[in-house]
Design an enzyme around this catalytic site. Structure first.
Site, PDB file in Angstrom:
ATOM      1  N   SER A 177       3.924   1.948  -4.164  1.00 27.85           N
ATOM      2  CA  SER A 177       2.930   2.984  -3.933  1.00 27.85           C
ATOM      3  C   SER A 177       3.156   3.654  -2.588  1.00 27.85           C
ATOM      4  CB  SER A 177       1.523   2.378  -3.945  1.00 27.85           C
ATOM      5  OG  SER A 177       1.321   1.593  -2.776  1.00 27.85           O
ATOM      6  N   ASP A 178       2.780   4.930  -2.502  1.00 27.03           N
ATOM      7  CA  ASP A 178       2.600   5.497  -1.174  1.00 27.03           C
ATOM      8  C   ASP A 178       1.498   4.681  -0.507  1.00 27.03           C
ATOM      9  OD1 ASP A 178       2.765   7.122   1.048  1.00 27.03           O
ATOM     10  OD2 ASP A 178       2.633   8.986  -0.076  1.00 27.03           O
TER      11      ASP A 178
END
Length: 828
Positions: free
Chosen positions: A228-229
């Site tokens: 994930s960011d």
């Protein structure tokens, strides 16, 4: 795709892990790493931001990093081989810093020039983006370091980036925004992909089953990890089910203990956890963080610190785009009577070498345009500098005349760290200096001396959030609390509040300076440490009109005037989109007034993305240098003085005015951003529009001339992924050695029938660089992939070959086309 490494080693390691350990491996243990498991020979996997350098796990100058030119500059070279060499350098830098994965490159597209991270992306074209990114990926991963290409997908603006939902039709998504990711997966063998904050067509990307599982893994065969960011994973079960492997950062995340609990509660099958852990272990094996297999890491000659500057300089000058060069004013030649040069502009003395945000690194040095030209020109050439115009809304960090250190203290006043401070800006995001932690940090200090070089009223600025106390020469000049101006925690760190004060100082008389800061908070979000405060300075400065008059007078007396104009981090940065394309301050006026008094005016445009240039018809030459990295001044001197030619070509179209741009919307309506323009972005949109840009995609001049002599097409094997090969011969008809970027576009022979069509008139299909001596010819081969004549068929969910008669059109830009080669496309 390369085959998975040593599956038996991975399976043996996986079999020895219990559920809690497995779930923990999928969650960051801190801002930049995953946990180690010594029992199976697994070391902690360490990550770092890029893309122009490797900052490492510390957001501080204590361990400097080579700073290469910006991604837009790299793309402007149109040379995947050069991108490969950049990747090799970054791999060596990563290994030096103990980093296993570089969070780069950014391969979102230049949908609109207002995009805040435009400078951090490569191009408006998916083919150029995909090929340049693949060169970068292969270079880094060939050195045993992973890359995480980002941000998957349609993360093309910054406004409401954490929550917006992009609505885009399937064909547009496939042919534009997914295309670079597909290329780096299938052709580059990338080992990691970062899922973005935004949603696509109603589903958050970290929970997007169709794009992460069906497309990325199923159709493309991706066997690396998805992560994930930072903070983008929001739901445990939905994320793991949709194929998100790692949730960053830690220790507070939706994976880890939350994931183990979801398995025990029956909401997540343990097989989904095993599948993700298997991919993490595979990545660890690839980068040498898991025992059991040899990892090849090719070593370059010397360390990045010793040879990185040479490559940074080469990339910079190869990226510079000469937009115009009337009367061959460039290169500047001393034998032609060059005795006095006026170097004008704020950015000539304080170069902008990188964009703002998480792309920030701390280079060992920065060569400004003024310093570079002074070093390159002989002493008999007089150089006169004048600021002309101040582009900043906030004061620049204290730098010239200052010698500073930064100290960090706990609640008892104990010094946790004491470091040299290159300027008056302390800005940390995600990590603290060695010995400092957010739970212990209670105050920080910038201290040192300042020796003014002129007498008069000096302006200082204190910035930050919390208590600030500024002492100068033993006198307290400011002692108050500052509150943030933005509710966005990222912007509050990157652009803190500022207060100014003025004091009279004598030239040459050294004074002590101290800025104490007690922050109101030391975290941004869950467990993300942050600290931002600083001391700004502006020397005694005459009114704007006098600054402009001084620059004009210097230009009038000079043989040539070089005006360096630039944006600032207040204009181009992660965290916000631009509101217009104007140069900040009175820089446009500066250029216009200088051009009026000196017919030999050269404008150096130091920006990462397009700006309006209302004076472009009135100046002799325009040289676009992007954000050119740490060797900016040396590279500029090389090109201006003719030691090297400007090798760049535009990777994105430059408009004359913002209002002319086909796509400007970056602001969602009701949380939704609709890509209503569909396939028509960049040059494809301009070609179907009624207004021409200032400079087309692919444009760029050199110091020699080229004739396009011949192009021959050889069909590929029927049914293969390659349509054929185009061999192009060009000849250098100028007076000096040069390099040409040969560009080939494909166009259906009936494409002109309807100018209102939503289908692009022509598309880039391939490119290559040719080099030749004066009078000599060179031949290049350009592979034409079958995808160049395929369109996504939404009804069938497959690629459809567009059969019939086509042109391969070859030349110097998307409109300057010199050779037309007919081809007949049959169904595959």
């Amino acid at each position: 795709m390369p085959s998975s490494p040593a599956p038996d080693v991975v399976e043996a390691a996986l079999a020895r892990l219990d559920l809690d350990t497995k779930a923990g491996l999928l969650a960051g243990q801190d801002m930049w790493s995953l946990p180690a498991v010594p029992a199976i020979g697994l070391r902690s996997l360490v990550m770092s931001d890029g893309p122009i350098g490797v900052r490492g796990t510390r957001w501080s100058p204590e361990d400097p990093s080579v700073a290469l030119p910006s991604p837009t500059a790299l793309a402007a070279t149109w040379d995947p081989g050069l991108a490969h060499r950049a990747g090799q350098l970054l791999a060596a830098e990563a290994r030096r810093k103990g980093v296993h994965m570089l969070l780069a490159p950014t391969i979102n597209l230049h949908r609109t020039p207002l995009g805040g991270r435009h400078f951090e992306c490569l191009s408006e074209d998916p083919v150029l983006t995909g090929r340049m990114a693949t060169g970068y990926v292969r270079g880094v991963q060939g050195g045993g370091v992973a890359v995480a290409v980002k941000h998957f997908v349609a993360n093309d603006s910054e406004t409401e980036r954490f929550s917006l939902d992009v609505q885009v039709d399937e064909r547009t998504l496939r042919e534009l925004y997914l295309a670079p990711f597909e290329h780096v997966v299938t052709q580059g063998g990338v080992w990691a992909v970062m899922s973005s904050y935004n949603g696509v067509n109603g589903s958050s990307m970290t929970e997007n089953h169709q794009l992460q599982r069906e497309v990325l893994r199923g159709e493309w065969g991706f066997d690396g990890i998805t992560l994930s960011d930072w903070g983008a994973a929001r739901d445990t079960a939905r994320a793991i089910t949709a194929g998100l492997d790692v949730a960053m950062p830690g220790p507070k995340t939706v994976y880890g203990q939350a994931l183990a609990t979801a398995v025990r509660d029956g909401r997540v099958p343990e097989e989904a956890v095993d599948e993700a852990v298997r991919r993490v272990l595979r990545l660890a094996l690839r980068v040498g963080a898991l025992d059991g297999a040899e990892v090849s890491r090719r070593q370059g000659k010397g360390s990045p610190a010793t040879h990185g500057g040479d490559l940074a300089r080469e990339i910079a000058r190869r990226s510079f785009v000469l937009l115009k060069n009337d009367d061959a004013v460039l290169p500047l030649r001393q034998p032609d009577g060059l005795r006095r040069i006026a170097i004008l502009g704020d950015a000539a003395k304080d170069a902008r070498v990188m964009g703002g945000g998480t792309a920030t690194v701390f280079p060992p040095h920065v060569v400004t345009p003024l310093a570079g030209l002074r070093a390159a020109l002989p002493r008999e050439v007089e150089i006169v500098h004048a600021q002309g115009a101040d582009p900043r809304a906030h004061l620049a960090p204290a730098l010239h005349g200052f010698t500073l250190r930064a100290q960090f203290h706990d609640g008892e006043g104990t010094v946790l760290a004491d470091l040299p401070q290159p300027d008056g800006k302390v800005q940390m995001f995600g990590s603290m200096p060695t010995g400092v932690s957010s739970d212990r940090l209670r105050s920080a200090r910038i201290s040192g001396t300042f020796t003014p070089d002129r007498t008069g009223e000096h302006t200082f600025a204190v910035s930050g959030h919390g208590r600030l106390r500024f002492t100068l020469g033993g006198h307290v000049l400011y002692d108050a609390h500052l509150a943030p101006e933005s509710d966005d925690p990222f912007l509050a760190v990157m652009s803190p509040s500022e207060e100014r004060l003025t004091v009279h100082l004598e030239a040459g008389r050294t004074v002590e300076v101290t800025l104490d800061h007690v922050p109101t908070g030391r975290d941004v979000g869950e467990g993300i440490p942050a600290l931002s405060f600083g001391l700004g300075h502006r020397p005694p400065t005459r009114p704007d009109e006098e600054l402009l008059r001084e620059a004009v007078e210097a230009a009038a007396r000079a043989d040539v005037a070089v005006v360096v104009v630039a944006t600032t981090e207040e204009v181009e940065s992660e965290g916000f989109d631009r509101t217009d394309l104007k140069l900040p301050g009175r820089q446009d006026e500066l250029v216009a007034r200088v051009a009026a008094v000196n017919p030999r005016t050269v404008v150096v445009v130091n920006t990462g993305s397009p700006v309006e240039m209302p004076w472009r018809d009135d100046v002799s030459a325009i040289l676009l240098t992007w954000f050119p990295g740490q060797e900016a001044g040396h590279a500029l001197a090389d090109v201006l003085l003719g030691e090297a030619e400007p090798g760049g070509r535009l990777p994105t179209t430059w408009p004359a005015e913002a209002e002319d741009c086909p796509v400007l919307d970056v602001r969602p309506t009701g949380g939704v951003l609709r890509y209503e323009e569909q396939l028509l972005i960049g040059y494809a949109a301009w070609q179907r529009g009624r207004t021409e840009p200032a400079y087309w995609f692919g444009h760029g001049l050199g110091y020699t001339e080229w004739a396009y002599e011949k192009a021959e097409f050889t069909p590929g094997t029927p049914g293969s992924d390659v349509l054929g090969t185009l061999c192009v011969r060009v000849r250098n008809v100028g007076s000096r050695t040069g390099r040409e970027v040969v560009q080939t576009y494909i166009e259906s022979m009936d494409a002109e029938v309807s100018t209102s069509s939503a289908t692009p008139l022509r598309r880039l299909t391939g490119f290559a660089t040719a080099q030749a001596e004066p009078g000599q010819s060179a031949s290049v081969e350009i592979t034409v992939p079958r995808r160049a004549v395929e369109a996504w068929d939404t009804a069938t969910g497959t690629w459809r070959t567009v059969t019939g008669e086509h042109w391969l059109r070859t030349g110097r830009s998307c409109v300057d086309l010199r050779l037309d080669t007919p081809i007949t496309v049959l169904s595959s």
